[in-house]
Structure formats: C-alpha cells, structure tokens
Design a protein around this motif. Sequence first.
Motif, PDB file in Angstrom:
ATOM      1  N   GLY A  77      34.706  47.050  44.726  1.00 45.76           N
ATOM      2  CA  GLY A  77      35.703  47.142  45.783  1.00 45.76           C
ATOM      3  C   GLY A  77      36.686  45.989  45.793  1.00 45.76           C
ATOM      4  O   GLY A  77      37.519  45.884  46.691  1.00 45.76           O
ATOM      5  N   GLY A  78      36.588  45.089  44.811  1.00 38.76           N
ATOM      6  CA  GLY A  78      37.541  43.992  44.698  1.00 38.76           C
ATOM      7  C   GLY A  78      37.244  42.800  45.580  1.00 38.76           C
ATOM      8  O   GLY A  78      38.129  41.982  45.838  1.00 38.76           O
ATOM      9  N   LEU A  79      35.998  42.658  46.022  1.00 41.16           N
ATOM     10  CA  LEU A  79      35.671  41.555  46.927  1.00 41.16           C
ATOM     11  C   LEU A  79      35.821  40.194  46.237  1.00 41.16           C
ATOM     12  O   LEU A  79      36.306  39.231  46.836  1.00 41.16           O
ATOM     13  CB  LEU A  79      34.248  41.733  47.471  1.00 41.16           C
ATOM     14  CG  LEU A  79      33.803  40.749  48.544  1.00 41.16           C
ATOM     15  CD1 LEU A  79      34.769  40.727  49.720  1.00 41.16           C
ATOM     16  CD2 LEU A  79      32.395  41.087  49.023  1.00 41.16           C
ATOM     17  N   PHE A  80      35.405  40.113  44.991  1.00 45.23           N
ATOM     18  CA  PHE A  80      35.546  38.849  44.255  1.00 45.23           C
ATOM     19  C   PHE A  80      37.012  38.429  44.185  1.00 45.23           C
ATOM     20  O   PHE A  80      37.352  37.253  44.408  1.00 45.23           O
ATOM     21  CB  PHE A  80      34.980  38.999  42.839  1.00 45.23           C
ATOM     22  CG  PHE A  80      35.207  37.793  41.973  1.00 45.23           C
ATOM     23  CD1 PHE A  80      34.397  36.672  42.083  1.00 45.23           C
ATOM     24  CD2 PHE A  80      36.244  37.774  41.043  1.00 45.23           C
ATOM     25  CE1 PHE A  80      34.619  35.547  41.289  1.00 45.23           C
ATOM     26  CE2 PHE A  80      36.468  36.656  40.248  1.00 45.23           C
ATOM     27  CZ  PHE A  80      35.650  35.545  40.371  1.00 45.23           C
ATOM     28  N   GLU A  81      37.892  39.386  43.900  1.00 43.01           N
ATOM     29  CA  GLU A  81      39.321  39.083  43.776  1.00 43.01           C
ATOM     30  C   GLU A  81      39.921  38.628  45.107  1.00 43.01           C
ATOM     31  O   GLU A  81      40.803  37.761  45.139  1.00 43.01           O
ATOM     32  CB  GLU A  81      40.070  40.306  43.249  1.00 43.01           C
ATOM     33  CG  GLU A  81      39.799  40.649  41.791  1.00 43.01           C
ATOM     34  CD  GLU A  81      38.471  41.378  41.571  1.00 43.01           C
ATOM     35  OE1 GLU A  81      38.107  41.606  40.405  1.00 43.01           O
ATOM     36  OE2 GLU A  81      37.808  41.728  42.569  1.00 43.01           O
ATOM     37  N   LYS A  82      39.436  39.170  46.197  1.00 45.87           N
ATOM     38  CA  LYS A  82      39.944  38.793  47.518  1.00 45.87           C
ATOM     39  C   LYS A  82      39.478  37.388  47.904  1.00 45.87           C
ATOM     40  O   LYS A  82      40.280  36.560  48.355  1.00 45.87           O
ATOM     41  CB  LYS A  82      39.472  39.810  48.571  1.00 45.87           C
ATOM     42  CG  LYS A  82      40.030  41.216  48.374  1.00 45.87           C
ATOM     43  CD  LYS A  82      39.319  42.205  49.285  1.00 45.87           C
ATOM     44  CE  LYS A  82      39.679  43.642  48.948  1.00 45.87           C
ATOM     45  NZ  LYS A  82      38.879  44.612  49.726  1.00 45.87           N
ATOM     46  N   ILE A  83      38.181  37.137  47.743  1.00 48.70           N
ATOM     47  CA  ILE A  83      37.648  35.822  48.112  1.00 48.70           C
ATOM     48  C   ILE A  83      38.236  34.729  47.220  1.00 48.70           C
ATOM     49  O   ILE A  83      38.615  33.654  47.704  1.00 48.70           O
ATOM     50  CB  ILE A  83      36.107  35.825  48.024  1.00 48.70           C
ATOM     51  CG1 ILE A  83      35.510  36.795  49.047  1.00 48.70           C
ATOM     52  CG2 ILE A  83      35.553  34.422  48.245  1.00 48.70           C
ATOM     53  CD1 ILE A  83      34.008  36.970  48.942  1.00 48.70           C
TER      54      ILE A  83
END
Length: 241
Positions: free
Chosen positions: A196-202
């Motif tokens: 879901g792209g959580l790494f990219e957001k954080i």
Amino acid sequence: NFNDSYILTTTTTRYGGELSLSSGSDEVISKPLVKDEILNILSDRDFDFLIDATHPFASHISQTAIEISKIVNIEYIRFERPPFDLKSVDTNFLYHVDSFVEAGRFIIEDLNKDNQNVLHFAGANTMSDVLKYVNKDFFYPRVLNVASSIAKCEELNIKPDHVLFMKGVSTKEENMFLINKFNAKVIITKESGETGGLFEKISAANEFGIDIVLVDRPRIDDLDEEYIVNSLNELLLKLKC
C-alpha cells in the motif's frame, strides 16, 4: 488446475474491474454489491471458494463475506496483505491511532497542528471523519480519479485545487514533492501494508521531519488465523493447486 477454473471477481470500481480482467479473471462485476446480491450469485452458480481480497480496512465487507460463506457452505479464504514491518523505518515522528476520527482529533488537540496543512493519504471514504476536527481549508486529500471520490470531495466542500489525484502506489519522490509543494506538516495514512506504499510515505515524511499519524488496522470478528494467507504460494496451497 487453473486451466479448468472459472474466476468471477467483484470490484467496487471500473478501474478495479479492468485490473481484474487484465490479470486473468473470466468475469468481472464492477459495482458495489449488497449481501443479498452476493448470496444470489453464489447460490445460482457452483463455486468452490470465496476468496476475500478486500482492503485491510474494509472490515465490514470481510465480516459479510464470512457470514455469507457459512450460509452457502462455501470455503472462505482471506488473502491479506502482510502488515508492514515498522522496524525498517525511523518511527520517531510516527503516532498510532485507532480510527480516522481519532486521527483528526489527535492532529488538532495533541499535535497542535490547527491551521497547518495536512496531507491525507488514506482514501476518499475516510475524509469526513478526519474533517470533524481538521479544517478543510488546510486539508489536502489524495484520491483515485474516479466519480465516487470526486463526488465525496464535492459533498464535503473540499476546494478543487486541494484534491490530489493518484493512480496506483506513489513513490517516495512523488510523496516528497507533495509535502514540499503544499508545505505539509502532517501526513495521515493507514496501515495498508508494504504494497500500500506505507514505506514510501513514512520515508518521505522523515525527509522533512514531519509527523505521520497512522491509523492501525481494524479487527475482523470471526476471522480465524487458519483462514488467512499472505502470499500467492500460501493461496495455492489452500486451493490445493
């Protein structure tokens, strides 16, 4: 044997339907379905498995799917994104909450970010809860460019130039661009897993040292661990392929 299988996929959007067809589904229904409609579909056709691959936050749909599987006596399998390993990122600016109402309240009352720009990276259906606390003049949601999401933004009187359209998972650089462009001080997101792209957001938020408010996954009642798979290999074992 997948060569002899027949796959019917239901999605809530046309975009999801297009992805399903291109991925090998034999038939697609691209509209939201109520419980009775799903029951009719399963009762009229001879299906062996009900695979629930809904978003981790669509817990009410998963609960309905579990109930339906028991009614029609069909095997239920939950294909769930594995949770994101937060040990892989700096979490000094990350705060956990249990709901989107709580996210909005936390931003205003605990982080004291009233009248500071908030990027909402958690979809259109969660906006109204956040806006119970966050001023819409400082609210920038990123949503899919589909009619339902646009309608929700209009219904909530969100300024058109505050609405950010997306298609698929954004990169760290794309997230950083939005943080910088809108001088954001907070990001709201949800625990949607690595896919879901959580790494990219954080990671993007950490580059600017801004706060991230993370809404944790809801619990799904009646969902036993034995029904859950987290990978294609695990699914194939369940399907005995």
